[in-house]
Design an enzyme around this catalytic site. Structure first.
Site, PDB file in Angstrom:
ATOM      1  CG  ASP A 219      -2.161   0.878   0.967  1.00 42.84           C
ATOM      2  OD1 ASP A 219      -2.130   1.693   0.029  1.00 42.84           O
ATOM      3  OD2 ASP A 219      -3.135   0.759   1.727  1.00 42.84           O
TER       4      ASP A 219
HETATM    5  C1  BGC Z   1      -5.017   3.283   0.416  1.00 46.44           C
HETATM    6  C2  BGC Z   1      -5.259   2.278  -0.699  1.00 46.44           C
HETATM    7  C3  BGC Z   1      -5.110   2.943  -2.037  1.00 46.44           C
HETATM    8  C4  BGC Z   1      -3.761   3.588  -2.133  1.00 46.44           C
HETATM    9  C5  BGC Z   1      -3.470   4.230  -3.470  1.00 46.44           C
HETATM   10  C6  BGC Z   1      -3.793   4.122   0.200  1.00 46.44           C
HETATM   11  O1  BGC Z   1      -3.747   5.176   1.092  1.00 46.44           O
HETATM   12  O2  BGC Z   1      -4.930   2.591   1.634  1.00 46.44           O
HETATM   13  O3  BGC Z   1      -6.521   1.709  -0.543  1.00 46.44           O
HETATM   14  O4  BGC Z   1      -5.328   1.995  -3.060  1.00 46.44           O
HETATM   15  O5  BGC Z   1      -3.679   4.587  -1.122  1.00 46.44           O
HETATM   16  O6  BGC Z   1      -4.165   5.388  -3.682  1.00 46.44           O
END
Ligand code: BGC
Length: 756
Positions: A280
């Protein structure tokens, strides 16, 4: 003969798959033989899209990195023209011309936004959910995107957690069905340029954050993990999800990003996952704060545990070479990750045509089309849950005068809800627009805001920090309420659009108080005092604690955040053009203190007797009963459904025999409608304690007014399986209670003995 034919087809397909895989492997082996170590590590790097401008992609910071072979993909960049310009840099100006993969958070629709996932799950309609993903994939791919960070399948039983909005609720079976439907909707078989790659997230147990506080620690037994939290991720993997995103939280003391047990032992070895794993956002770097070491250390840990692509933080890019030299990671580990990223690009067809998703002509005819908006409107209406409808106040008549009040009544920006990065908020339909369009000149709609979102303007600011802020009305609560009362006095019915704002839900939006904010409650209390019928149109991204509202307000329609077409869909249901059929995918507690409250809990050694609030030395609270306000699976209709005549095909079975459970469903009301018939099973005795009931099947049935139908479910020993304390997945002989009903509380039941 038939058997021979089937076997030949299977053999033919297996050979096809085998030879396709062999072709892909040969292509990638050849490509990798030409790659330098730096280029291999570059494929593992997923930076944010930064400063790209179409005409100058090559000279931007990212452009320079791409030319040097330091980027594997980009995310949250859109339009076919822009993506073509960046892809051109990769395939014309980098040494090996390897195309990039372009990702985005396409979570519940693209420009045509569907209800938030928690809302979608309440449709219990897998066809509609798959369609929503298909439409999202078509629109996103028309804008250049080939990879979505969805579906989010984290089981969540704590409504304080803001991201409960992004998942499918508390149930493992429903969540698993939805995971499959979403992957199918996005990916198809990758043959067309409308199919995009799914990324199931957040692996794993992100939804079990302690106290519902986002990014917080998760800790649970392996038995619970395997039975209650992991199955939806596995379902997405079994459905062919091309990638997996790991979660921010730790599991068993090890952040998921460095958790070999999760990524290698379970995901790859047990489940046979063949795609690639991405962190993530800055997940690798965050392990420094988790306390696992410096950037070089945590990056090496992540790679070794099974991460293939590093999102944003560039830990891989900046440290892996050094770690290889020092023997902290191996060449094989880097090669393996690189191969998996290249394979994803190969499967998407990007080596054949790097511009497969860059057809600039598609956007104008495929994005936010009338057909897609119509689909979004229909699906939204099927997600709304009618929580209360005393004296059949609803549906409303399209005549007379309606007072429309509340901070969410005249607001477009909040309709799409959290994670709607591609939405054009100006084009979404507000409640007031939807209602006015529905009644035309037949009824009068008077509007007053009635209250701000909350009394606490600082809270409002925090909740509106990321886009979709809420314009604060400078008048006092008293003045706002007086205006609302004055239009109420001229009206036949009051519709109050109240609840949460979009940014009170989703990432980093946990709440310790899950009631409707105080200012809005004050408004509701004043409205109730008028004696006029009040209907709440409830906006929320989580189960709310609305005991007072349930006790005092005659009608409540929960509409989540309904997407681009929210206002139209709300009008469709309020005026009865659509009969509501949504059922809750979460339990709604009476208060925060009851959390976690979920239907498939264990019995404990000291359960309460049915219908009793309190017994001394039993598992209960002194100050609140154990009951929810609304149970899992609950939702009303404008018609009445009754269940009768539950029959089991046998009361004693053996081995792999099948059991058929049937029930008669009758539509006793005056309107046609859809009902979600739910099958639950209880395993009465086990080698480990078993839940008091577990959802094992459901069917959404349409019945005309007055019609009856026999609904039947086939149950096999597979439906009885669970992970025992040795984590062996099997069923155990004994007595089972089979239950069928319209929610998890009100069921008809029968008993069966099933021997091995
Ligand atoms: C979130 C994810 C997301 C990623 C990319 C993160 O802060 O937890 O769910 O896909 O950002 O934007």
């Amino acid at each position: 003969m038939k058997k021979f034919f089937v076997l030949s087809i299977c053999f033919f397909l297996a050979v096809q798959v085998f030879s396709q895989d062999a072709k892909m492997n040969a292509f990638i082996t050849n490509l990798m033989s030409k790659m330098t170590l730096d280029e291999k590590i570059g494929q593992l790097n997923l930076p944010g899209s930064g400063d790209i401008v179409t005409g100058q992609a090559s000279n931007s910071d990212i452009g320079k990195k791409i030319k040097e072979g330091n980027v594997g993909g980009l995310f949250n960049i859109k339009t076919a023209a822009k993506i073509r310009a960046v892809q051109k840099v990769a395939v014309e100006q980098s040494r090996l011309k390897i195309p990039l993969i372009f990702g985005m958070d396409v979570i519940h629709g693209y420009e045509t936004v569907f209800p938030i996932p928690l809302g979608l799950s309440c449709s219990w309609d897998m066809k509609e959910i798959e369609t929503s993903a298909r439409v999202a994939a078509t629109e996103a791919s028309a804008d250049g995107i080939c990879w979505t960070f969805s579906p989010m399948v984290d089981i969540a039983r704590d409504p304080r957690w803001g991201r409960i909005a992004e998942g499918n609720g508390e149930d493992v079976y429903l969540g698993s069905q939805i995971a499959k439907a979403m992957v199918k909707g996005y990916q198809g078989d990758f043959s067309k340029n409308t199919n995009i790659m799914a990324c199931v997230k957040h692996y794993a147990m992100y939804g079990a954050a302690e106290g519902g506080r986002d990014y917080n620690t998760t800790d649970m037994s392996r038995v619970r993990m395997f039975n209650e939290y992991l199955p939806p991720y596995k379902a997405a993997v079994d459905a062919g999800a091309g990638s997996v995103m790991v979660s921010f939280n730790e599991v068993d003391g090890i952040p998921a990003t460095a958790n070999k047990f999760l990524m290698t032992d379970v995901l790859r070895k047990q489940w046979g996952f063949k795609g690639f794993v991405v962190t993530d956002y800055t997940g690798t770097n965050e392990m420094i704060e988790h306390g696992l070491g410096d950037l070089q250390t945590v990056s090496a840990l992540a790679l070794k545990a099974g991460i293939d692509m590093d999102m944003v933080g560039e830990g891989f890019l900046t440290t892996l070479k050094k770690s290889l030299k020092e023997g902290r990671v191996t060449q094989a580990q880097i090669d393996n990750a690189c191969r998996l990223v290249l394979e994803a690009k190969y499967k998407l067809g990007l080596f054949d045509n790097p511009y497969k998703y860059c057809d600039e002509k598609r956007a104008s005819s495929e994005i936010f089309t009338d057909a897609n908006k119509k689909t979004a409107r229909e699906i939204a209406a099927d997600c709304f849950v009618l929580l209360k409808n005393q004296n059949n106040i609803l549906p409303l008549k399209k005549s007379g005068t309606i007072a429309l009040v509340g901070p969410l009544a005249d607001n477009k920006e909040n309709m799409p809800g959290t994670w709607s990065v591609a939405a054009n908020f100006e084009k979404s339909i507000s409640v007031i627009d939807g209602l006015k369009e529905a009644v035309g000149s037949n009824a009068k709609i008077l509007y007053a805001k009635g209250s701000n979102l909350d009394n606490d303007s600082l809270f409002e600011q925090r909740a509106g920090m990321f886009g979709k802020s809420f314009a604060r009305d400078g008048r006092t609560n008293e003045q706002l309420i007086q205006e609302a009362l004055s239009i109420a006095s001229q009206s036949d019915v009051i519709v109050a659009a109240v609840g949460e704002s979009a940014e009170m839900t989703g990432e980093s939006s946990s709440r310790s108080n899950i009631e409707i904010p105080e200012a809005q409650k004050e408004l509701l209390k004043a409205l109730i005092k008028t004696g006029k019928p009040v209907v709440i149109v409830l906006f929320t991204g989580r189960p709310l604690a609305i005991k007072w509202e349930n006790d005092n307000v005659p009608a409540i329609l929960n509409v989540w955040f309904g997407g681009s077409e929210a206002g139209h869909a709300i009008a469709d249901v309020l005026f009865g053009d659509v009969n509501p059929s949504g059922k809750l995918s979460t339990t709604w507690p009476q208060n925060v203190g009851q959390i976690p409250l979920y239907y498939n809990h264990k019995n404990t050694g000291r359960p309460l007797a049915d219908g009793v609030w309190f017994q001394k030395f039993r598992s209960n609270y002194l100050d609140v009963s154990n009951d929810p306000v609304y149970p899992f699976g609950y939702g009303l209709s404008y018609t009445n459904f009754s269940y009768s005549d539950l029959k089991l095909s046998s009361t004693s079975l053996k081995g792999n025999e099948k059991l058929t459970a049937t029930v008669t469903l009758t539509n006793n009301g005056m309107k046609d409608g859809k009902e979600v018939v739910q099958l639950y099973i209880r395993d009465l005795v086990g080698s480990i304690t078993r839940p008091v009931k577990e959802l094992k099947g459901f069917q959404k049935i349409f019945l005309k007014a007055g019609e009856s139908k026999t609904v039947s479910f086939t149950i096999t020993p597979d439906d009885l399986k669970f992970y025992n304390s040795d984590l062996k997945y099997d069923w155990e002989a004994g007595d089972f209670v089979v239950m069928i009903g319209g929610n998890s509380r009100d069921v008809k039941s029968g008993k069966v003995n099933w021997l091995k």
